[in-house]
Design a protein around this motif. Sequence first.
Motif, PDB file in Angstrom:
ATOM      1  N   SER A  42       7.515  -4.162  -2.462  1.00  0.00           N
ATOM      2  CA  SER A  42       6.819  -5.591  -2.128  1.00  0.00           C
ATOM      3  C   SER A  42       6.469  -5.213  -0.652  1.00  0.00           C
ATOM      4  N   LYS A  43       6.771  -4.283  -0.178  1.00  0.00           N
ATOM      5  CA  LYS A  43       6.465  -3.938   1.574  1.00  0.00           C
ATOM      6  C   LYS A  43       4.804  -4.332   1.788  1.00  0.00           C
ATOM      7  N   GLN A  44       4.801  -5.109   2.777  1.00  0.00           N
ATOM      8  CA  GLN A  44       3.438  -5.288   3.408  1.00  0.00           C
ATOM      9  C   GLN A  44       2.615  -6.378   2.396  1.00  0.00           C
ATOM     10  N   MET A 202       5.012   6.596  -8.726  1.00  0.00           N
ATOM     11  CA  MET A 202       4.480   5.358  -8.067  1.00  0.00           C
ATOM     12  C   MET A 202       3.384   4.722  -8.813  1.00  0.00           C
ATOM     13  N   SER A 203       2.388   3.916  -8.232  1.00  0.00           N
ATOM     14  CA  SER A 203       1.303   3.438  -9.121  1.00  0.00           C
ATOM     15  C   SER A 203       0.453   4.488  -9.844  1.00  0.00           C
ATOM     16  N   GLU A 204       0.171   5.441  -9.300  1.00  0.00           N
ATOM     17  CA  GLU A 204      -0.791   6.535  -9.940  1.00  0.00           C
ATOM     18  C   GLU A 204      -0.209   7.415 -10.604  1.00  0.00           C
ATOM     19  N   ALA A 226      -3.820  -4.420  -3.377  1.00  0.00           N
ATOM     20  CA  ALA A 226      -3.872  -3.366  -2.260  1.00  0.00           C
ATOM     21  C   ALA A 226      -3.068  -4.227  -1.131  1.00  0.00           C
ATOM     22  N   ARG A 227      -2.258  -3.352  -0.402  1.00  0.00           N
ATOM     23  CA  ARG A 227      -1.271  -3.822   1.061  1.00  0.00           C
ATOM     24  C   ARG A 227      -2.069  -4.129   2.100  1.00  0.00           C
ATOM     25  N   ALA A 228      -1.695  -5.200   2.668  1.00  0.00           N
ATOM     26  CA  ALA A 228      -2.404  -5.420   4.008  1.00  0.00           C
ATOM     27  C   ALA A 228      -2.180  -3.992   4.986  1.00  0.00           C
TER      28      ALA A 228
END
Length: 232
Positions: A42-44, A202-204, A226-228
């Motif tokens: 959940s970072k960013q 991770m996601s990929e 996408a993250r900030a």
Amino acid sequence: MSDASSPLLSVAAARASILHRIEAAAKAASRDPGSITLTAVSKQQAWPRVAEALDAGQRIFGENRVQEAQERWAQTRANGSAIELRLIGPLQSNKAKDAVDFFDVIETLDRDKLARAIADSAAALGKCPDLLIQVNTGEEPQKAGIAPLEADDFIARVRKEFQLPLKGLMCIPPADEPPGLHFGLLAGIARRNDLPVLSMGMSEDFEIAIRFGATHVRVGSALFGARAPLQK
Ligand SMILES: *Cc1c(COP(=O)(O)O)cnc(C)c1O
């Protein structure tokens, strides 16, 4: 891949899809899907997206900065939500006490100085999170983690000298290499040291990680979008 960052996909739908893919990957590897845990990174991410994940039933979250995690999660915790927070970013020794106090799991133990700081903090606080050692499988200079050849000795010291509750290993493979070699390397170190937890994928590449034995996959953008941009 393209739908991973689509703002149109709800977090609940993305999560259901990821859980389905985890289950399929586990079955393809003749593994019990229940032996694999989704850590939502959940970072960013904007809080409304994170709240959607909570509403969808997600309880395990990964954050990469101590202070950001405290600011975002202290209230949710205080409200009594049974969430598990995992620190997946580099930890400075001078922040060890805050991290030991706040996190359920620290995945980024990678040096003696930090092991000492965590052990001292755990003694002072009377509690210690579960710990994973981060291994820099690609030996990338810009990346945290213990070198693979030093891992066995470090694991032994963390157990005997520092007497810490070591549960497993974590890695982040180089972005430009096939991840399977790195996952296999990490799994081998864990196996010969009798460590049950493998945080990788991770996601990929989480499906590949599951094939190589991942027990925890850390998925951010495929779940939330996408993250900030990182603020320095
Ligand atoms: C950001 C991050 C992730 C999530 O990456 P995605 O590609 O967005 O899934 C996983 N692990 C670590 C250590 C990270 O820093």
